[in-house]
Design a protein around this motif. Structure first.
Motif, mmCIF file in Angstrom:
data_model
loop_
_atom_site.group_PDB
_atom_site.id
_atom_site.type_symbol
_atom_site.label_atom_id
_atom_site.label_comp_id
_atom_site.label_asym_id
_atom_site.label_seq_id
_atom_site.Cartn_x
_atom_site.Cartn_y
_atom_site.Cartn_z
ATOM 1 N N PHE A 5 39.603 -77.259 73.792
ATOM 2 C CA PHE A 5 40.877 -77.697 74.383
ATOM 3 C C PHE A 5 41.995 -76.704 74.103
ATOM 4 O O PHE A 5 43.169 -77.047 74.241
ATOM 5 C CB PHE A 5 41.264 -79.063 73.823
ATOM 6 N N GLY A 6 41.673 -75.495 73.737
ATOM 7 C CA GLY A 6 42.692 -74.536 73.336
ATOM 8 C C GLY A 6 43.403 -73.890 74.500
ATOM 9 O O GLY A 6 43.156 -74.194 75.675
ATOM 10 N N ALA A 52 33.513 -67.644 76.566
ATOM 11 C CA ALA A 52 32.314 -68.063 77.274
ATOM 12 C C ALA A 52 31.086 -68.010 76.362
ATOM 13 O O ALA A 52 30.229 -68.905 76.386
ATOM 14 C CB ALA A 52 32.105 -67.194 78.506
ATOM 15 N N ASP A 53 31.007 -66.957 75.504
ATOM 16 C CA ASP A 53 29.879 -66.848 74.578
ATOM 17 C C ASP A 53 29.891 -67.989 73.565
ATOM 18 O O ASP A 53 28.837 -68.576 73.240
ATOM 19 C CB ASP A 53 29.924 -65.495 73.861
ATOM 20 N N GLN A 54 31.068 -68.336 73.044
ATOM 21 C CA GLN A 54 31.164 -69.413 72.064
ATOM 22 C C GLN A 54 30.782 -70.765 72.687
ATOM 23 O O GLN A 54 30.099 -71.577 72.060
ATOM 24 C CB GLN A 54 32.581 -69.480 71.498
ATOM 25 N N LEU A 55 31.240 -70.994 73.892
ATOM 26 C CA LEU A 55 30.895 -72.256 74.555
ATOM 27 C C LEU A 55 29.389 -72.331 74.803
ATOM 28 O O LEU A 55 28.776 -73.400 74.647
ATOM 29 C CB LEU A 55 31.659 -72.386 75.877
ATOM 30 N N ASP A 56 28.796 -71.224 75.201
ATOM 31 C CA ASP A 56 27.353 -71.204 75.441
ATOM 32 C C ASP A 56 26.580 -71.424 74.136
ATOM 33 O O ASP A 56 25.573 -72.154 74.117
ATOM 34 C CB ASP A 56 26.967 -69.871 76.080
ATOM 35 N N LEU A 86 35.600 -85.016 70.129
ATOM 36 C CA LEU A 86 35.471 -84.150 68.941
ATOM 37 C C LEU A 86 34.809 -84.851 67.758
ATOM 38 O O LEU A 86 33.919 -84.262 67.112
ATOM 39 C CB LEU A 86 36.843 -83.600 68.561
ATOM 40 N N PRO A 87 35.174 -86.120 67.404
ATOM 41 C CA PRO A 87 34.471 -86.776 66.300
ATOM 42 C C PRO A 87 32.972 -86.921 66.571
ATOM 43 O O PRO A 87 32.144 -86.722 65.665
ATOM 44 C CB PRO A 87 35.160 -88.128 66.195
ATOM 45 N N ALA A 88 32.604 -87.259 67.784
ATOM 46 C CA ALA A 88 31.184 -87.385 68.111
ATOM 47 C C ALA A 88 30.488 -86.039 68.030
ATOM 48 O O ALA A 88 29.324 -85.934 67.609
ATOM 49 C CB ALA A 88 31.031 -87.986 69.504
ATOM 50 N N VAL A 108 29.331 -70.103 66.075
ATOM 51 C CA VAL A 108 30.354 -71.002 66.610
ATOM 52 C C VAL A 108 31.431 -71.185 65.561
ATOM 53 O O VAL A 108 31.127 -71.518 64.409
ATOM 54 C CB VAL A 108 29.750 -72.368 67.015
ATOM 55 N N ASP A 109 32.673 -71.016 65.930
ATOM 56 C CA ASP A 109 33.774 -71.223 64.993
ATOM 57 C C ASP A 109 33.892 -72.687 64.642
ATOM 58 O O ASP A 109 33.481 -73.574 65.399
ATOM 59 C CB ASP A 109 35.075 -70.714 65.606
ATOM 60 N N ALA A 110 34.485 -72.929 63.525
ATOM 61 C CA ALA A 110 34.604 -74.310 63.053
ATOM 62 C C ALA A 110 35.647 -75.096 63.806
ATOM 63 O O ALA A 110 35.598 -76.324 63.851
ATOM 64 C CB ALA A 110 34.909 -74.326 61.547
ATOM 65 N N ASP A 111 36.647 -74.430 64.420
ATOM 66 C CA ASP A 111 37.731 -75.132 65.108
ATOM 67 C C ASP A 111 37.266 -75.485 66.512
ATOM 68 O O ASP A 111 37.439 -74.715 67.465
ATOM 69 C CB ASP A 111 38.975 -74.253 65.151
ATOM 70 N N LEU A 112 36.637 -76.671 66.628
ATOM 71 C CA LEU A 112 36.150 -77.103 67.948
ATOM 72 C C LEU A 112 37.279 -77.472 68.898
ATOM 73 O O LEU A 112 37.140 -77.351 70.112
ATOM 74 C CB LEU A 112 35.204 -78.286 67.777
#
Length: 409
Positions: free
Chosen positions: A371-372, A385-389, A349-351, A362-366
């Motif tokens: 890992f949710g 799936a759309d957000q990951l893409d 996540l830091p990288a 894309v939402d700010a909460d990576l």
């Protein structure tokens, strides 16, 4: 001329492998059967007609029967307890060759039939049940070696016979008036109990070997046998048989009852060996081995098939886990994270934040994205799936527009 071994290479693979696996046990079984048949043949040939006064085999007793006949003593052979009880009348000698084969009912009936008639009863190596019936107060003692022994007693028959081949079993008793002959360790191997009020005495012999044809001419065996069995003019020679109908009245003897006890130990050892062989030759499940598919399946069809299976079983947790894991695996090398740490939130996540400047949609909460928890429904799964893409596309586009220095500068 030598015989060529069969060519197993021409057989189908399944038959050849079956022959390779089974030839060892089959050979062992064949050797076991051959050994059993050979042992049975040898033993049956040696013991055929044992103690039978009609048999001229080595272990038969035809010689003593002829010797008794030369002294005008008749011998009647019987094979059932009813015949023995009927034939053992007054002034007869009853010889029981195998008392241990008689049931308790047979022993009781035979004793009842002879207890009130004068004569003699001779028992060869009697067991405990026979002793309790015919010789109360006498018990078997330790076994003794069979050898030529001195009489060492005052019994007239033994003193006239001299040394004889006795041994086998020895006996102990506290009864008085008994003749203790042919001692082994101070215990008699020939015991004569005095006659009862009816005039019938009982003779216990520890071994029948001196009655065998091939031993009768040795030492004083013939004299001892003639005097013990020729006391009266009629001898009833009882050969107990398992075919005697009266033997089934006490207890039904099945096939397993006739199997010697040693065979049970052999069967146990064979079972244990078979279990070890099964463990040795059993199929063991190892790691999966990749195989070439007979046909080529497009990746899109495989993915669609997996998706339909997940949908059919409502496996949204499994589907979301696969999507997130694949995204993390592809993003890690793009942002400089080793594949070993692609699934470690504290490193990935830091990288990712350092490389992510603009990510439309894309939402700010990576952390929740990568890992949710599993989506609650199919609509949420599609949104994930759309957000990951979108996240992956954003990182890929940034990597393409990052200016790279020329190596010569």
């Amino acid at each position: 001329m030598t015989t060529a071994a069969p060519d197993t290479s021409a057989l189908p693979p399944t038959v050849r492998s079956l022959w390779t696996r089974s030839r060892g046990p089959l050979l062992a079984l064949l050797l076991l059967v051959i050994s059993g048949v050979a042992i049975a043949a040898l033993q049956s040939g040696e013991q055929h007609g044992r103690l039978d006064p009609r048999s001229s085999d080595r272990t038969g007793s035809r010689a003593i029967a002829q010797l008794l006949a030369s002294h005008d003593i008749s011998t009647q052979v019987v094979t059932t307890s009813e015949e023995a009880a009927a034939a053992a009348g007054p002034h007869t000698t009853l010889l029981v060759t195998n008392p241990e084969m008689l049931t308790q009912d047979q022993l009781t009936g035979l004793h009842t039939a002879t207890a009130h008639t004068p004569g003699r009863t001779v028992l060869l190596a009697p067991d405990s049940s026979s002793l309790e019936t015919f010789a109360p107060g006498v018990r078997r003692d330790s076994p003794a070696d069979i050898s030529a022994r001195r009489p060492a007693c005052s019994l007239p028959e033994a003193r006239r016979a001299g040394n004889a081949l006795l041994g086998g079993l020895s006996y102990t008793t506290a009864a008085g008036g008994t003749d203790r002959c042919y001692l082994s360790g101070g215990r008699p191997t020939l015991l004569r109990l005095p006659a009862s009020r009816t005039g019938r005495d009982t003779v216990l012999l520890g071994s029948p070997d001196f009655l065998y044809n091939h031993h009768l001419a040795e030492h004083g065996n013939a004299s001892l046998a003639l005097q013990l069995l020729g006391t009266h003019k009629h001898l009833v020679w009882y050969l107990p048989s398992i075919s005697d109908p009266s033997s089934a009245q006490d207890n039904q003897r099945g096939f397993l009852d006739l199997v010697p006890s040693g065979w049970y130990w052999a069967l146990l050892q064979l079972t244990f060996a078979a279990a070890l062989a099964a463990l040795w030759r059993a199929r063991r499940l190892g790691p999966l081995v990749p195989e070439k598919l007979p046909v080529t399946v497009p990746a899109a069809e495989t993915t669609e098939g997996h998706a339909r299976l997940y949908e059919l079983t409502n496996a949204r947790d499994r589907a979301s886990s696969v999507l997130r894991s694949a995204t993390r695996t592809r993003l890690a090398p793009l942002i400089g994270v080793s594949p070993a740490h692609a699934h470690t939130p504290d490193i990935l996540l830091p990288a990712l934040h350092a490389h992510l400047t603009t990510a439309p949609g894309v939402d700010a909460d990576l952390h929740a994205l990568l890992f949710g928890p599993a989506p609650a429904d199919d609509k949420a799964l599609v949104h994930l799936a759309d957000q990951l893409d979108a996240l992956e596309s954003s990182i890929v586009s940034q990597e393409r527009h990052v200016p790279r220095e020329h190596p010569d500068r």
